[in-house]
Design a protein around this motif. Structure first.
Motif, short mmCIF file in Angstrom:
data_model
loop_
_atom_site.label_atom_id
_atom_site.label_comp_id
_atom_site.label_asym_id
_atom_site.label_seq_id
_atom_site.Cartn_x
_atom_site.Cartn_y
_atom_site.Cartn_z
N LYS B 60 0.83 -1.21 0.00
CA LYS B 60 0.00 0.00 0.00
C LYS B 60 0.86 1.26 0.00
N ASN B 61 2.04 1.20 0.65
CA ASN B 61 2.92 2.37 0.67
C ASN B 61 3.57 2.59 -0.69
N ILE B 62 3.96 1.49 -1.31
CA ILE B 62 4.56 1.59 -2.64
C ILE B 62 3.51 2.10 -3.64
N ALA B 63 2.29 1.61 -3.46
CA ALA B 63 1.19 2.05 -4.34
C ALA B 63 0.93 3.54 -4.17
N ALA B 64 1.00 4.03 -2.93
CA ALA B 64 0.76 5.46 -2.67
C ALA B 64 1.86 6.31 -3.34
N HIS B 65 3.10 5.89 -3.18
CA HIS B 65 4.22 6.61 -3.82
C HIS B 65 4.00 6.67 -5.34
N HIS B 66 3.64 5.52 -5.90
CA HIS B 66 3.40 5.42 -7.33
C HIS B 66 2.23 6.31 -7.77
N ALA B 67 1.15 6.32 -6.96
CA ALA B 67 -0.05 7.09 -7.30
C ALA B 67 0.26 8.59 -7.32
N VAL B 68 1.08 9.04 -6.38
CA VAL B 68 1.44 10.46 -6.34
C VAL B 68 2.25 10.82 -7.60
N LEU B 69 3.19 9.97 -7.96
CA LEU B 69 3.97 10.23 -9.18
C LEU B 69 3.07 10.30 -10.40
N ASN B 70 2.10 9.36 -10.48
CA ASN B 70 1.17 9.36 -11.62
C ASN B 70 0.35 10.65 -11.68
N LYS B 71 -0.05 11.13 -10.50
CA LYS B 71 -0.84 12.36 -10.42
C LYS B 71 -0.01 13.54 -10.95
N ILE B 72 1.23 13.62 -10.55
CA ILE B 72 2.10 14.72 -10.99
C ILE B 72 2.34 14.61 -12.50
N MET B 73 2.52 13.37 -12.94
CA MET B 73 2.79 13.10 -14.36
C MET B 73 1.69 13.64 -15.28
N GLU B 74 0.47 13.80 -14.74
CA GLU B 74 -0.62 14.33 -15.55
C GLU B 74 -0.28 15.74 -16.04
N GLU B 75 0.53 16.46 -15.25
CA GLU B 75 0.85 17.84 -15.59
C GLU B 75 2.29 18.05 -16.03
N ILE B 76 3.20 17.41 -15.30
CA ILE B 76 4.62 17.69 -15.54
C ILE B 76 5.43 16.42 -15.25
N THR B 77 6.56 16.28 -15.93
CA THR B 77 7.40 15.11 -15.68
C THR B 77 8.27 15.34 -14.44
#
Lengths: 72, 252
Positions: B60-77
């Motif tokens: 769940k912690n790894i998934a949260a880290h990944h989810a935050v990166l995906n969210k940022i990726m929507e706007e900027i790399t």
């Protein structure tokens, strides 16, 4: 032609683990205190290291193909 | 939630991005924590407050880290952080941002507007050892020599056979990897080769491409696959944050 398949990233925990645990920016002093129990999950992502054990495992597996091919 | 209560707690870092203004991303962090920016001179850390400084690499912690990166990726790399980096507090993060500004800017320039794609080739055969026996006369001859008699082969003979297989496995990997990289080079800005996880795998690549070139990258994968028969399978995935192309070790 080889088969081509697209996988969605969420379908593979190993893909996520490979990237998030091993890559990216590391701050050395901060990482050490936070990573507790890293071995729990990284085992499945561990790279196979060739060793005596590995060579013997390969040989046994190749030996089995001989047994399978031998006439009954 | 009172920020005061969290004053002495850690800040979990997800990524470094280019940003001039503070911003929040919602409660998508570790254990539902609020994700926000700490901005220092156009460079920002994406963080959330966490109750202590130890974090387990659980799913769940790894998934949260990944989810935050995906969210940022929507706007900027973003420049992704590795999992499990927790700072003492805001000041320590501001110092990191200021001290490493040039390194971060250089990396922003490398990955800006780009995404990472993964590409893996595997042997698509039921038994990799049988496949090698049927395609490699040297290994077949060695097998017949060592396992042909009635006696169990010696330890030395087994090691020799195992080494031979390992050598051939790696020689094939190198040949096929070079072959594919030569084709994919035209479709990518950069390619990194990763280690294979098991005998079945032939190559594991990370490819840096322009955000808008994902369809084109797909064509590149198909083009590569045309050079291989159906004993191989190709698998690709992404887009990812550029994990394989951001490699910064900050020593305090």
């Amino acid at each position: 032609m080889a088969k081509v398949q697209k996988t969605t990233d969420s379908s593979s925990l190993a893909e996520v683990v490979d990237r998030i645990l091993d890559k990216g920016i590391v701050v050395d002093a901060w990482a050490k205190i936070s990573l507790v129990g890293i071995e729990l999950i990284s085992i499945e992502a561990r790279v196979v290291i060739a060793s005596v054990e590995t060579y013997l495992k390969y040989a046994e597996a190749i030996g089995l193909t001989a047994a399978a091919a031998a006439p009954a | 939630m009172s920020k005061k209560n969290l004053k002495r707690n850690g800040r979990y870092l997800y990524a470094i991005i280019e940003a001039s203004e503070e911003k929040t991303f919602g409660s998508i962090g570790m254990d539902g924590s609020d994700v926000y920016l700490i901005v220092e001179d156009k460079t920002a850390a994406v963080v959330s407050d966490v109750p202590n400084k130890k974090i387990r690499p659980q799913r769940k912690n790894i998934a949260a880290h990944h989810a935050v990166l995906n969210k940022i990726m929507e706007e900027i790399t973003p420049l992704p952080m590795a999992f499990g980096i927790i700072a003492d507090g805001e000041q320590a993060i501001r110092k990191i941002l200021a001290d490493n500004r040039d390194v971060f800017r250089e990396q922003f320039a490398t990955v800006s507007g780009k995404v990472e794609m993964g590409m893996r080739i595997s042997y698509d055969v039921p038994n990799i050892f049988e496949y090698f026996i049927s395609t490699d006369s040297e290994i077949r001859a060695a097998r017949d020599q060592y396992f042909g008699g009635n006696r169990e082969p010696s330890q030395e003979a087994k090691l020799e056979l195992g080494r031979m297989f390992n050598r051939q496995l790696n020689a094939n990997r190198e040949e096929y990897t070079n072959q594919v990289i030569e084709i994919l080079d035209d479709y990518c800005d950069d390619i990194k080769e990763n280690k294979c996880r098991n005998e079945q795998e032939v190559t594991s690549l990370a490819c840096l491409i322009n955000r808008s070139d994902q369809k084109r990258f797909e064509e590149g994968v198909f083009e590569s696959a045309r050079h291989f028969d159906n004993n191989f399978s190709f698998e690709y995935n992404g887009p990812w944050s550029p994990h394989n192309f951001v490699n910064i070790l900050i020593e305090l």
